[in-house]
Each structure stands twice: as structure tokens, then as C-alpha cells.
Design an enzyme around this catalytic site. Structure first.
Site, PDB file in Angstrom:
ATOM      1  N   GLU A 161      -2.933   9.072   7.978  1.00 12.62           N
ATOM      2  CA  GLU A 161      -1.654   9.125   8.307  1.00 12.62           C
ATOM      3  C   GLU A 161      -1.006   9.685   9.262  1.00 12.62           C
ATOM      4  O   GLU A 161       0.062   9.641   9.833  1.00 12.62           O
ATOM      5  CB  GLU A 161      -0.900   9.086   6.857  1.00 12.62           C
ATOM      6  CG  GLU A 161      -1.274   8.143   5.611  1.00 12.62           C
ATOM      7  CD  GLU A 161      -0.207   6.916   5.827  1.00 12.62           C
ATOM      8  OE1 GLU A 161       0.790   6.684   6.344  1.00 12.62           O
ATOM      9  OE2 GLU A 161      -0.786   5.872   5.276  1.00 12.62           O
ATOM     10  N   TYR A 181      -0.746   8.195  -2.721  1.00 11.20           N
ATOM     11  CA  TYR A 181      -0.600   8.215  -4.128  1.00 11.20           C
ATOM     12  C   TYR A 181      -1.392   8.607  -4.957  1.00 11.20           C
ATOM     13  O   TYR A 181      -1.612   8.985  -6.082  1.00 11.20           O
ATOM     14  CB  TYR A 181      -0.544   6.445  -4.364  1.00 11.20           C
ATOM     15  CG  TYR A 181       0.708   5.606  -4.091  1.00 11.20           C
ATOM     16  CD1 TYR A 181       1.894   6.431  -3.416  1.00 11.20           C
ATOM     17  CD2 TYR A 181       0.701   4.315  -4.500  1.00 11.20           C
ATOM     18  CE1 TYR A 181       2.853   5.421  -2.997  1.00 11.20           C
ATOM     19  CE2 TYR A 181       1.810   3.699  -4.220  1.00 11.20           C
ATOM     20  CZ  TYR A 181       2.811   4.135  -3.648  1.00 11.20           C
ATOM     21  OH  TYR A 181       3.976   3.408  -3.431  1.00 11.20           O
ATOM     22  N   CYS A 184     -10.835   2.707  -0.456  1.00 10.50           N
ATOM     23  CA  CYS A 184      -9.582   2.930   0.151  1.00 10.50           C
ATOM     24  C   CYS A 184      -9.390   2.317   1.236  1.00 10.50           C
ATOM     25  O   CYS A 184     -10.050   2.191   2.130  1.00 10.50           O
ATOM     26  CB  CYS A 184      -9.607   4.502   0.420  1.00 10.50           C
ATOM     27  SG  CYS A 184      -7.835   5.041   0.839  1.00 10.50           S
ATOM     28  N   THR A 185      -8.136   1.670   1.414  1.00  8.75           N
ATOM     29  CA  THR A 185      -7.903   0.833   2.300  1.00  8.75           C
ATOM     30  C   THR A 185      -7.567   1.377   3.790  1.00  8.75           C
ATOM     31  O   THR A 185      -7.365   1.127   4.727  1.00  8.75           O
ATOM     32  CB  THR A 185      -6.622  -0.053   2.306  1.00  8.75           C
ATOM     33  OG1 THR A 185      -5.513   0.512   1.890  1.00  8.75           O
ATOM     34  CG2 THR A 185      -7.256  -1.121   1.329  1.00  8.75           C
ATOM     35  N   HIS A 186      -7.368   2.973   3.851  1.00  8.04           N
ATOM     36  CA  HIS A 186      -7.351   3.692   4.831  1.00  8.04           C
ATOM     37  C   HIS A 186      -8.584   3.971   5.691  1.00  8.04           C
ATOM     38  O   HIS A 186      -8.666   4.283   6.834  1.00  8.04           O
ATOM     39  CB  HIS A 186      -6.557   5.373   4.543  1.00  8.04           C
ATOM     40  CG  HIS A 186      -5.069   5.322   4.414  1.00  8.04           C
ATOM     41  ND1 HIS A 186      -4.809   4.623   3.225  1.00  8.04           N
ATOM     42  CD2 HIS A 186      -4.159   5.696   4.951  1.00  8.04           C
ATOM     43  CE1 HIS A 186      -3.391   4.607   3.161  1.00  8.04           C
ATOM     44  NE2 HIS A 186      -2.992   5.385   4.365  1.00  8.04           N
ATOM     45  N   ASP A 240       0.827  -1.106  -0.058  1.00 14.06           N
ATOM     46  CA  ASP A 240       0.213   0.147   0.024  1.00 14.06           C
ATOM     47  C   ASP A 240       0.770   1.013  -0.153  1.00 14.06           C
ATOM     48  O   ASP A 240       2.326   0.951   0.239  1.00 14.06           O
ATOM     49  CB  ASP A 240      -0.971  -0.044   1.316  1.00 14.06           C
ATOM     50  CG  ASP A 240      -1.729   1.301   1.175  1.00 14.06           C
ATOM     51  OD1 ASP A 240      -2.260   1.736   0.299  1.00 14.06           O
ATOM     52  OD2 ASP A 240      -1.939   1.872   2.319  1.00 14.06           O
ATOM     53  N   SER A 241       0.134   2.462  -0.365  1.00 11.10           N
ATOM     54  CA  SER A 241       1.252   3.386   0.023  1.00 11.10           C
ATOM     55  C   SER A 241       1.425   4.009   1.001  1.00 11.10           C
ATOM     56  O   SER A 241       2.318   4.919   1.550  1.00 11.10           O
ATOM     57  CB  SER A 241       0.174   4.701  -0.699  1.00 11.10           C
ATOM     58  OG  SER A 241      -0.948   5.030   0.016  1.00 11.10           O
ATOM     59  N   CYS A 284      -3.934  -1.297  -2.290  1.00 10.27           N
ATOM     60  CA  CYS A 284      -4.043   0.155  -2.318  1.00 10.27           C
ATOM     61  C   CYS A 284      -5.082   0.218  -3.480  1.00 10.27           C
ATOM     62  O   CYS A 284      -4.622  -0.136  -4.687  1.00 10.27           O
ATOM     63  CB  CYS A 284      -2.801   0.463  -2.688  1.00 10.27           C
ATOM     64  SG  CYS A 284      -2.616   2.373  -3.038  1.00 10.27           S
ATOM     65  N   ASN A 285      -6.252   0.853  -3.375  1.00 10.37           N
ATOM     66  CA  ASN A 285      -7.146   1.117  -4.548  1.00 10.37           C
ATOM     67  C   ASN A 285      -6.627   2.030  -5.525  1.00 10.37           C
ATOM     68  O   ASN A 285      -6.507   2.030  -6.802  1.00 10.37           O
ATOM     69  CB  ASN A 285      -8.348   1.968  -3.945  1.00 10.37           C
ATOM     70  CG  ASN A 285      -9.227   0.892  -3.365  1.00 10.37           C
ATOM     71  OD1 ASN A 285      -9.947   0.326  -3.745  1.00 10.37           O
ATOM     72  ND2 ASN A 285      -8.805   0.581  -2.085  1.00 10.37           N
TER      73      ASN A 285
HETATM   74  N1  DGL Z   1      -4.775   3.045   0.927  1.00 11.87           N
HETATM   75  C1  DGL Z   1      -4.878   3.547  -0.296  1.00 11.87           C
HETATM   76  C2  DGL Z   1      -5.921   3.165  -1.124  1.00 11.87           C
HETATM   77  O1  DGL Z   1      -6.696   2.124  -0.938  1.00 11.87           O
HETATM   78  C3  DGL Z   1      -4.475   4.866  -0.170  1.00 11.87           C
HETATM   79  C4  DGL Z   1      -3.857   5.456  -1.620  1.00 11.87           C
HETATM   80  C5  DGL Z   1      -3.124   6.868  -1.314  1.00 11.87           C
HETATM   81  O2  DGL Z   1      -2.226   6.951  -0.716  1.00 11.87           O
HETATM   82  O3  DGL Z   1      -3.626   7.551  -2.231  1.00 11.87           O
HETATM   83  O4  DGL Z   1      -6.135   3.724  -2.262  1.00 11.87           O
END
Ligand code: DGL
Length: 272
Positions: free
Chosen positions: A158, A48, A190-192, A16-17, A79-80
Site C-alpha cells: 500500500e 484488515y 493475499c491479493t496484494h 478488498d481492504s 480479500c483473503n
Molecule cells: N488483499 C488482502 C488479502 O487478500 C489484504 C487484506 C488486509 O488488508 O489485510 O488478504
């Protein structure tokens, strides 16, 4: 007596990012115990979602190389933003099975929505790619997908701002127009975002079912292992500890990792 062979350093790779993909790692750990994980969180370059597709592709290639060097034989794009932009490139370039967070969430949304009105929230890159709309419309042609980019949410997570007034206000603003559109399902694209579920759920309303892509992709990993017993056998190694690498080591990342797993997680800094 049967001899069980544990293959050294073969693992499920996840990237992931930043720390968001740890929600995926945690869900996989719970659903597939005994399968060691190697995680890479590109904290130095997060987010990202606000970068160009070419940059996201390059980062995703780097991350995949890193995981392969650390023994990954199954890769989960957690990471989506990366999956929506770089999935095809990675699939063409690498001969290793890959799962991503988007496909299982698309399938689940198309399956469980009753009225076919589905909301999707994600980073700018994910929403701009249209990948959820395309996927859901393919599965369920009469559905209506309403998307909203929420670019500030990844930096807030974050930063560890999970309960701040400012975070609540920003979520309210992002969900404002979606609230009047009668959606019955909302994909956390988004995984966040699972870390903000406690704010998103009440704001969008109790009648709306939330789809957590981390849980959905963990189910997909479980199904993959069931369907590929040879890979499952190679990857299974309860003796081996999972490893968590990050491209920048911060106190907040350490705290978030501990919060996600409910125990301290030793993060290893790498210059990958
Ligand atoms: N967790 C990432 C996602 O699922 C975040 C990506 C990002 O850094 O933009 O998209």
C-alpha cells in the site's frame, strides 16, 4: 434485426481492504471482457489482516452493502482476510451469488502440487483462520500445508515499496523457514502479493510454482458466467465503464492502480 438489451448499472462487484484486490479486477477484466466492474477498496481501514474477526466482518458487510447499492449482482470477495473471516456471514446475509479468492486457489494448489507439500503465505487473519489448510486437506488428505503469516507485506504494498531493499529483506525473513521444507507449490494467499511476485518467486526458488489467487478467481468468475447464462446476459454490458471507489484517495493508490492496469484508473473517493 436482433435487439440487445444492456441492463443499466448491473455490474460485477469486487471488494478488498485496499488496492490489492485490483489485481483481481484486472484479471477479471482480461478474462471476461465486456463485463463492467464496480470496485471498492477500503483504503481508509487497511490492513484488515491485523484486525479482529468481528471488525473484519463489520467492514465486509459495509463493503457488500456499498457494492449492492451500486448495482452488483455478483460479488467477488477479493480479500483473503475478509473471505477467511466473513465469507459465511456474507453468504447467510445476502441473497446474491458470491465468489471468493480462497476456494479457487485451494483447488488449484491441491490439483497441481506433485509432492503434496504446499506453502501458503497470507495476512495474520488468513493464516490464523486455518482456511487454506482445511481446504487443501479436504481436497488432498495426504498433503502437508506449511503456512506463514506475513503481516508487513500489505502495508509495504500500500506504501508502494515494491522494489525496496527493506521489502526484499522482509520477504527473505518470512520465507526463510519455508525454503528448507521442500514445498513445490506456494499459494499467494493475499491479493496484494501478486505485486511482489518478482521478489517472492526468486526467493522461494524456481522449482516452486506460485499460485496467484487473482488469476484463479478470475477463472472462477469466467466459469460462473458460463454456467449461468441468465446472469451473464444481465451482467454483460460492453458500453458501460467500470468504476473504482476507495474510502481514502491517496497518490500512492492512484499510482498502484495505474501500475496494475497499465493505464490511468480514475479512483472515486466515497465515504462509505
Ligand atoms: N488483499 C488482502 C488479502 O487478500 C489484504 C487484506 C488486509 O488488508 O489485510 O488478504
Amino acid at each position: 434485426m436482433a435487439v440487445i438489451t444492456f441492463y443499466e448499472s448491473i455490474m460485477i462487484g469486487i471488494f478488498d481492504s485496499g488496492v490489492g484486490g485490483m489485481t483481481v479486477a484486472r484479471a477479471i477484466e482480461q478474462m471476461c471482457p465486456g463485463y463492467p466492474l464496480v470496485y471498492f477498496g477500503d483504503i481508509a481501514k487497511t490492513p484488515y489482516g491485523s484486525k479482529s474477526p468481528d471488525t473484519i466482518k463489520n467492514y465486509s458487510i459495509n463493503n457488500t452493502e456499498f457494492l449492492l447499492q451500486h448495482g452488483a449482482e455478483l460479488i467477488v470477495i477479493a480479500c483473503n482476510s475478509a473471505a477467511s473471516t466473513a465469507r459465511e456471514t456474507l453468504n447467510q446475509q445476502y441473497n446474491v451469488p458470491m465468489l471468493d479468492v480462497i476456494t479457487p486457489a485451494v483447488n488449484r494448489a491441491a490439483e497441481i502440487s506433485k509432492n503434496g507439500r504446499i506453502g501458503v503465505i497470507g495476512t495474520r487473519a488468513t493464516i490464523k483462520s486455518g482456511i487454506y489448510e482445511q481446504g487443501i486437506s479436504r481436497q488432498r488428505p495426504k498433503s502437508k500445508v506449511l503456512s506463514q503469516a506475513c503481516p508487513l507485506l500489505v502495508p509495504l504494498v500500500e506504501e508502494g515499496w515494491l522494489n525496496k531493499q527493506e521489502t526484499k529483506m522482509i520477504i527473505r525473513r518470512y520465507l526463510h523457514s519455508m525454503r528448507s521444507k521442500q514445498i513445490d507449490t506456494l499459494v499467494l494467499g493475499c491479493t496484494h502479493y501478486p505485486l511482489l511476485k518478482h521478489l517472492i518467486g526468486p526467493r522461494i526458488g524456481r522449482r516452486v510454482q506460485l499460485i496467484d489467487s487473482s488469476v484463479e478467481v478470475a477463472k472462477a468468475v469466467h466459469s460462473f458466467l458460463d454456467a449461468h447464462p441468465d446472469s451473464a446476459h444481465r451482467l454483460y454490458n460492453p458500453e458501460k465503464k467500470s468504476r473504482f471507489f476507495v474510502s481514502d484517495l491517496t497518490e500512492t493508490a492512484q499510482q498502484l492502480a495505474a501500475k496494475i492496469f497499465g493505464r490511468p484508473i480514475p479512483l472515486e473517493k466515497t465515504n462509505a
